[in-house]
Design a protein around this motif. Structure first.
Motif, PDB file in Angstrom:
ATOM      1  N   ARG A   6     -45.527 -18.228  30.038  1.00  0.00           N
ATOM      2  CA  ARG A   6     -45.741 -19.279  27.873  1.00  0.00           C
ATOM      3  C   ARG A   6     -47.299 -18.842  27.820  1.00  0.00           C
ATOM      4  NH1 ARG A   6     -43.680 -23.908  32.568  1.00  0.00           N
ATOM      5  NH2 ARG A   6     -41.867 -23.497  32.417  1.00  0.00           N
ATOM      6  N   ASN A   7     -48.230 -17.813  27.996  1.00  0.00           N
ATOM      7  CA  ASN A   7     -49.314 -17.829  27.288  1.00  0.00           C
ATOM      8  C   ASN A   7     -49.731 -15.948  27.751  1.00  0.00           C
ATOM      9  OD1 ASN A   7     -50.305 -20.737  27.232  1.00  0.00           O
ATOM     10  ND2 ASN A   7     -49.951 -20.822  29.476  1.00  0.00           N
ATOM     11  N   SER A   8     -48.802 -15.570  27.127  1.00  0.00           N
ATOM     12  CA  SER A   8     -48.267 -14.542  27.931  1.00  0.00           C
ATOM     13  C   SER A   8     -49.962 -13.818  26.709  1.00  0.00           C
ATOM     14  CB  SER A   8     -47.534 -13.683  27.767  1.00  0.00           C
ATOM     15  OG  SER A   8     -46.676 -13.931  26.246  1.00  0.00           O
ATOM     16  N   ILE A   9     -50.861 -12.419  26.694  1.00  0.00           N
ATOM     17  CA  ILE A   9     -51.567 -11.366  25.954  1.00  0.00           C
ATOM     18  C   ILE A   9     -50.865 -10.939  25.454  1.00  0.00           C
ATOM     19  CG2 ILE A   9     -53.584 -13.095  26.728  1.00  0.00           C
ATOM     20  CD1 ILE A   9     -54.075 -10.645  28.224  1.00  0.00           C
ATOM     21  N   ASP A  10     -49.851 -10.283  25.731  1.00  0.00           N
ATOM     22  CA  ASP A  10     -49.408  -9.308  25.177  1.00  0.00           C
ATOM     23  C   ASP A  10     -47.964  -9.280  26.137  1.00  0.00           C
ATOM     24  OD1 ASP A  10     -49.158  -6.450  24.284  1.00  0.00           O
ATOM     25  OD2 ASP A  10     -50.725  -5.335  25.046  1.00  0.00           O
ATOM     26  N   VAL A  11     -47.554  -7.789  25.291  1.00  0.00           N
ATOM     27  CA  VAL A  11     -45.506  -8.174  25.774  1.00  0.00           C
ATOM     28  C   VAL A  11     -45.118  -6.567  25.621  1.00  0.00           C
ATOM     29  CG1 VAL A  11     -43.390  -8.772  24.954  1.00  0.00           C
ATOM     30  CG2 VAL A  11     -44.771 -10.437  24.754  1.00  0.00           C
ATOM     31  N   PHE A  12     -43.992  -6.284  26.673  1.00  0.00           N
ATOM     32  CA  PHE A  12     -44.249  -4.875  26.115  1.00  0.00           C
ATOM     33  C   PHE A  12     -42.522  -4.859  26.921  1.00  0.00           C
ATOM     34  CE2 PHE A  12     -47.968  -4.332  27.954  1.00  0.00           C
ATOM     35  CZ  PHE A  12     -48.249  -3.694  27.320  1.00  0.00           C
ATOM     36  N   SER A  13     -41.847  -3.969  25.640  1.00  0.00           N
ATOM     37  CA  SER A  13     -39.687  -3.847  26.094  1.00  0.00           C
ATOM     38  C   SER A  13     -39.917  -2.624  26.851  1.00  0.00           C
ATOM     39  CB  SER A  13     -39.272  -3.679  24.406  1.00  0.00           C
ATOM     40  OG  SER A  13     -39.340  -5.459  24.335  1.00  0.00           O
ATOM     41  N   ASP A  16     -35.392  -0.880  30.504  1.00  0.00           N
ATOM     42  CA  ASP A  16     -33.516  -1.620  31.023  1.00  0.00           C
ATOM     43  C   ASP A  16     -33.386  -2.290  30.780  1.00  0.00           C
ATOM     44  OD1 ASP A  16     -36.273  -2.637  31.993  1.00  0.00           O
ATOM     45  OD2 ASP A  16     -36.201  -1.619  33.848  1.00  0.00           O
ATOM     46  N   ASP A  17     -33.609  -3.167  29.898  1.00  0.00           N
ATOM     47  CA  ASP A  17     -33.657  -4.439  29.091  1.00  0.00           C
ATOM     48  C   ASP A  17     -34.474  -5.940  29.636  1.00  0.00           C
ATOM     49  OD1 ASP A  17     -31.950  -3.503  27.082  1.00  0.00           O
ATOM     50  OD2 ASP A  17     -30.015  -4.050  29.376  1.00  0.00           O
ATOM     51  N   MET A  18     -35.672  -5.335  29.991  1.00  0.00           N
ATOM     52  CA  MET A  18     -36.579  -6.038  30.986  1.00  0.00           C
ATOM     53  C   MET A  18     -37.549  -5.837  29.929  1.00  0.00           C
ATOM     54  SD  MET A  18     -38.637  -6.457  34.484  1.00  0.00           S
ATOM     55  CE  MET A  18     -37.495  -6.956  35.413  1.00  0.00           C
ATOM     56  N   THR A  19     -37.869  -7.381  29.955  1.00  0.00           N
ATOM     57  CA  THR A  19     -39.323  -7.556  28.411  1.00  0.00           C
ATOM     58  C   THR A  19     -40.527  -7.321  29.869  1.00  0.00           C
ATOM     59  OG1 THR A  19     -38.198  -8.152  26.849  1.00  0.00           O
ATOM     60  CG2 THR A  19     -40.678  -9.125  27.318  1.00  0.00           C
ATOM     61  N   VAL A  37     -32.681 -11.412  30.327  1.00  0.00           N
ATOM     62  CA  VAL A  37     -32.380 -12.381  29.221  1.00  0.00           C
ATOM     63  C   VAL A  37     -30.720 -12.695  30.035  1.00  0.00           C
ATOM     64  CG1 VAL A  37     -31.146 -13.639  27.234  1.00  0.00           C
ATOM     65  CG2 VAL A  37     -33.578 -12.835  27.689  1.00  0.00           C
ATOM     66  N   ALA A  38     -29.992 -13.368  30.245  1.00  0.00           N
ATOM     67  CA  ALA A  38     -28.912 -13.590  30.626  1.00  0.00           C
ATOM     68  C   ALA A  38     -27.409 -13.387  29.514  1.00  0.00           C
ATOM     69  CB  ALA A  38     -28.535 -14.500  31.709  1.00  0.00           C
ATOM     70  N   GLY A  41     -28.014 -16.147  27.951  1.00  0.00           N
ATOM     71  CA  GLY A  41     -28.826 -16.545  26.706  1.00  0.00           C
ATOM     72  C   GLY A  41     -29.840 -16.987  27.636  1.00  0.00           C
ATOM     73  N   THR A  42     -29.626 -17.567  29.056  1.00  0.00           N
ATOM     74  CA  THR A  42     -30.734 -17.849  29.678  1.00  0.00           C
ATOM     75  C   THR A  42     -31.774 -16.657  30.488  1.00  0.00           C
ATOM     76  OG1 THR A  42     -28.580 -19.324  31.014  1.00  0.00           O
ATOM     77  CG2 THR A  42     -31.181 -18.739  32.518  1.00  0.00           C
ATOM     78  N   GLU A  43     -33.096 -17.353  30.148  1.00  0.00           N
ATOM     79  CA  GLU A  43     -34.043 -16.168  30.259  1.00  0.00           C
ATOM     80  C   GLU A  43     -34.588 -16.169  32.180  1.00  0.00           C
ATOM     81  OE1 GLU A  43     -37.064 -17.890  27.764  1.00  0.00           O
ATOM     82  OE2 GLU A  43     -36.036 -16.763  26.187  1.00  0.00           O
TER      83      GLU A  43
END
Length: 57
Positions: A6-13, A16-19, A37-38, A41-43
């Motif tokens: 919830r308080n991430s400082i960086d994000v990588f795609s 394999d469809d994972m963030t 993400v299922a 739409g469920t995370e």
């Protein structure tokens, strides 16, 4: 895990469809939290551990 996500400082795609989210746990330790993400739409958190150097810049 949830606090880091919830308080991430960086994000990588990922390919394999994972963030991958990088954020601090309640104790300040940087964590990497992988989310998928299922189809409905469920995370879902599918991975969580201490952040590896790969994700730390």
């Amino acid at each position: 895990m949830l606090h880091a996500r919830r308080n991430s400082i960086d994000v990588f795609s990922q390919d394999d469809d994972m963030t991958m989210y990088i954020g601090a746990g309640h104790d300040g330790t940087l964590l990497e939290v992988g989310e998928i993400v299922a189809s409905d739409g469920t995370e879902l958190i599918a991975h969580a551990m201490r952040a590896r150097p790969t994700y730390l810049r």
